[in-house]
Design a protein around this motif. Structure first.
Motif, PDB file in Angstrom:
ATOM      1  N   SER A 125     -43.665 -75.654  54.937  1.00 49.65           N
ATOM      2  CA  SER A 125     -42.384 -76.141  54.405  1.00 49.65           C
ATOM      3  C   SER A 125     -41.431 -74.989  54.107  1.00 49.65           C
ATOM      4  CB  SER A 125     -42.621 -76.973  53.137  1.00 49.65           C
ATOM      5  OG  SER A 125     -43.053 -76.168  52.061  1.00 49.65           O
ATOM      6  N   VAL A 126     -41.940 -73.889  53.527  1.00 52.12           N
ATOM      7  CA  VAL A 126     -41.059 -72.772  53.190  1.00 52.12           C
ATOM      8  C   VAL A 126     -40.613 -72.037  54.445  1.00 52.12           C
ATOM      9  CG1 VAL A 126     -40.793 -70.701  51.800  1.00 52.12           C
ATOM     10  CG2 VAL A 126     -42.234 -72.537  50.975  1.00 52.12           C
ATOM     11  N   ILE A 127     -41.498 -71.924  55.433  1.00 49.46           N
ATOM     12  CA  ILE A 127     -41.098 -71.293  56.699  1.00 49.46           C
ATOM     13  C   ILE A 127     -39.988 -72.096  57.365  1.00 49.46           C
ATOM     14  CG2 ILE A 127     -41.880 -70.759  59.047  1.00 49.46           C
ATOM     15  CD1 ILE A 127     -44.598 -70.004  57.774  1.00 49.46           C
ATOM     16  N   ILE A 128     -40.103 -73.420  57.339  1.00 45.25           N
ATOM     17  CA  ILE A 128     -39.032 -74.279  57.861  1.00 45.25           C
ATOM     18  C   ILE A 128     -37.734 -73.988  57.116  1.00 45.25           C
ATOM     19  CG2 ILE A 128     -38.198 -76.673  57.949  1.00 45.25           C
ATOM     20  CD1 ILE A 128     -41.095 -77.520  58.515  1.00 45.25           C
ATOM     21  N   ALA A 129     -37.818 -73.856  55.796  1.00 43.48           N
ATOM     22  CA  ALA A 129     -36.630 -73.585  54.980  1.00 43.48           C
ATOM     23  C   ALA A 129     -35.975 -72.269  55.382  1.00 43.48           C
ATOM     24  CB  ALA A 129     -37.007 -73.551  53.499  1.00 43.48           C
ATOM     25  N   VAL A 130     -36.781 -71.224  55.502  1.00 44.34           N
ATOM     26  CA  VAL A 130     -36.243 -69.902  55.824  1.00 44.34           C
ATOM     27  C   VAL A 130     -35.622 -69.887  57.214  1.00 44.34           C
ATOM     28  CG1 VAL A 130     -36.873 -67.492  56.237  1.00 44.34           C
ATOM     29  CG2 VAL A 130     -37.800 -68.691  54.249  1.00 44.34           C
ATOM     30  N   VAL A 131     -36.306 -70.477  58.185  1.00 46.55           N
ATOM     31  CA  VAL A 131     -35.797 -70.476  59.567  1.00 46.55           C
ATOM     32  C   VAL A 131     -34.504 -71.269  59.670  1.00 46.55           C
ATOM     33  CG1 VAL A 131     -36.280 -71.243  61.921  1.00 46.55           C
ATOM     34  CG2 VAL A 131     -38.069 -70.097  60.605  1.00 46.55           C
TER      35      VAL A 131
END
Length: 439
Positions: free
Chosen positions: A94-100
């Motif tokens: 979820s956080v990787i999706i947010a950052v990308v």
């Protein structure tokens, strides 16, 4: 008027009056506006300080309690291990999706700032100090620095870059407590729960003045910046909802289909009442009884698995909040023109995952921890005022994802445990197996 309507009204009025003042009452021609702006700053500062002063005790109590619950499950063996694995996997995703997403769409980019003022901004100076302080460090020192030599000293300097060490201490101490405390009524656990509840009580008090503080913070923002930031805030909300949708519709669906070998549409349809309740209340804790009933009566999951996973998940599996925190931090970095390095964005990812464990399962529970992550990477804390007016709607969305994630993990754990263990898990739970009431 309901609290979320008051917050929204404060935001709208702050924007409206701020823009009118920006275009028709410039401070150079109307000196009284300087005094009015200072009063608005005072109100906003009182609100923010009330939130800030609760950050350290809130993190310590929430993380220790969450880790104690995870540690208590060690006796379940495979169930506890798989619960932790899926929690880390979904939170990290979820956080990787947010950052990308935020780096690609850049919702905070394009605002005009006084470059001289920005250069002297406390957040920018903080980054420069952090860079200067870390130059020349050997690689292992970064890992060593995660362990506080003096937890009390690190807590005292939490807003000067020591908050990660405080969180690591809380995780270690919470795990240690889980090995020596077996009774849910143990005084130490009761003290931690009391500290947590007291923190939330003070945050609740702060929320009483929040509509006025939001008006003041947003008024000053609009008065300084004009209409330029409005599109960015709307775009920011879109990016958050887009990220939550990707996590729900794609990541959750793939996990249900591939790991649990179940139809995602059928699974989501069975849980629709839980999602509706989570969206309406914006509280993982308030939704817990409904989620437990759904797991037992509709999904037919073993009670010992569902009650273990869902009870812990109400505070320890907040991947919707983690995604929200990741988008918010990078958005505000873009707003303030702070170019976060890859290393700093990795810090955002890790801290958002940790903050997801410590996020309170109540409306607005993510806000104090967002400020923590912001300060850690040098973003001015007052930037939180840009998004607080739309937080209620986003809170409803991310809470739905949080609760959905708990049910998904319960299903995944059930599907990956061997039949022998599963048979034992399907036995009727005893009184001591009942989960403690969620904080």
């Amino acid at each position: 008027m309901k609290q979320h309507n008051k917050l929204l009204l404060g935001f709208v009025l702050g924007v409206g009056f701020g823009l009118l003042a920006y275009y028709y009452l410039p401070a150079k021609q109307y000196p009284f506006m300087t005094t009015f702006s200072e009063v608005m700053t005072f109100i906003g500062a009182i609100f923010l300080r009330m939130i800030f002063m609760m950050v350290v005790p809130l993190i310590l109590s929430a993380l220790m309690l969450g880790t104690m619950e995870l540690g208590k499950g060690a006796g379940l063996g495979k169930v506890a291990g798989r619960s932790l694995l899926f929690t880390i996997l979904l939170s990290g995703t979820s956080v990787i999706i947010a950052v990308v997403l935020t780096n690609i769409l850049r919702p905070g980019a394009g605002l005009d700032f006084d470059k001289a003022a920005l250069a002297s901004n406390a957040g920018v100076l903080s980054i420069q100090r952090n860079v200067a302080a870390t130059q020349g460090k050997p690689w292992y020192q970064y890992i060593v620095d995660l362990l506080p030599q003096n937890p009390i000293d690190s807590a005292a300097r939490a807003f000067s870059g020591e908050i990660v060490a405080v969180m690591v201490f809380a995780l270690f101490f919470g795990w240690a407590l889980s090995t020596v405390i077996k009774n849910d009524n143990h005084p130490t656990k009761q003290v931690l729960e009391s500290i947590f509840q007291a923190c939330m009580k003070i945050i609740g008090l702060a929320m009483m003045i929040a509509p006025y503080a939001i008006f003041g913070i947003v008024f000053n923002t609009a008065y300084r910046m004009g209409a330029g930031f409005l599109g960015n805030v709307a775009f920011y909300a879109f990016v958050v909802v887009l990220g939550l949708s990707i996590q729900f519709l794609i990541v959750y669906s793939l996990m249900i289909r591939v790991v649990a070998r179940t139809s995602p549409l059928g699974f989501f349809a069975q849980c629709k009442e839980v999602y509706l309740y989570a969206f309406s209340t914006a509280s993982s804790n308030a939704t817990l009884p409904v989620a437990l009933a759904c797991a037992d009566n509709i999904l037919k999951l073993p009670p010992k698995i569902s009650r273990f996973v869902l009870t812990i998940g109400a505070s320890a599996n907040q991947n919707g909040s983690a995604l929200f925190e990741g988008v918010t931090v990078i958005f505000l970095a873009q707003v303030y023109g702070i170019d976060l390095s890859i290393g700093q964005q990795v810090i955002v990812v890790l801290m958002s995952m940790l903050a997801g464990v410590g996020t309170a399962g109540v409306p607005g529970g993510a806000l104090p921890l967002i400020v923590v992550v912001m300060i850690q990477v040098g973003i001015p804390a007052e930037g939180i005022g840009l998004i607080i007016g739309v937080d209620r709607f986003l809170d409803m969305c991310r809470t739905t994802l949080n609760v959905a994630g708990d049910l998904v993990i319960a299903k995944l754990v059930t599907s990956t445990v061997d039949e022998g263990t599963l048979s034992r898990m399907r036995e009727e739970p005893t009184t001591e197996d009942q989960p403690a009431a969620a904080a």
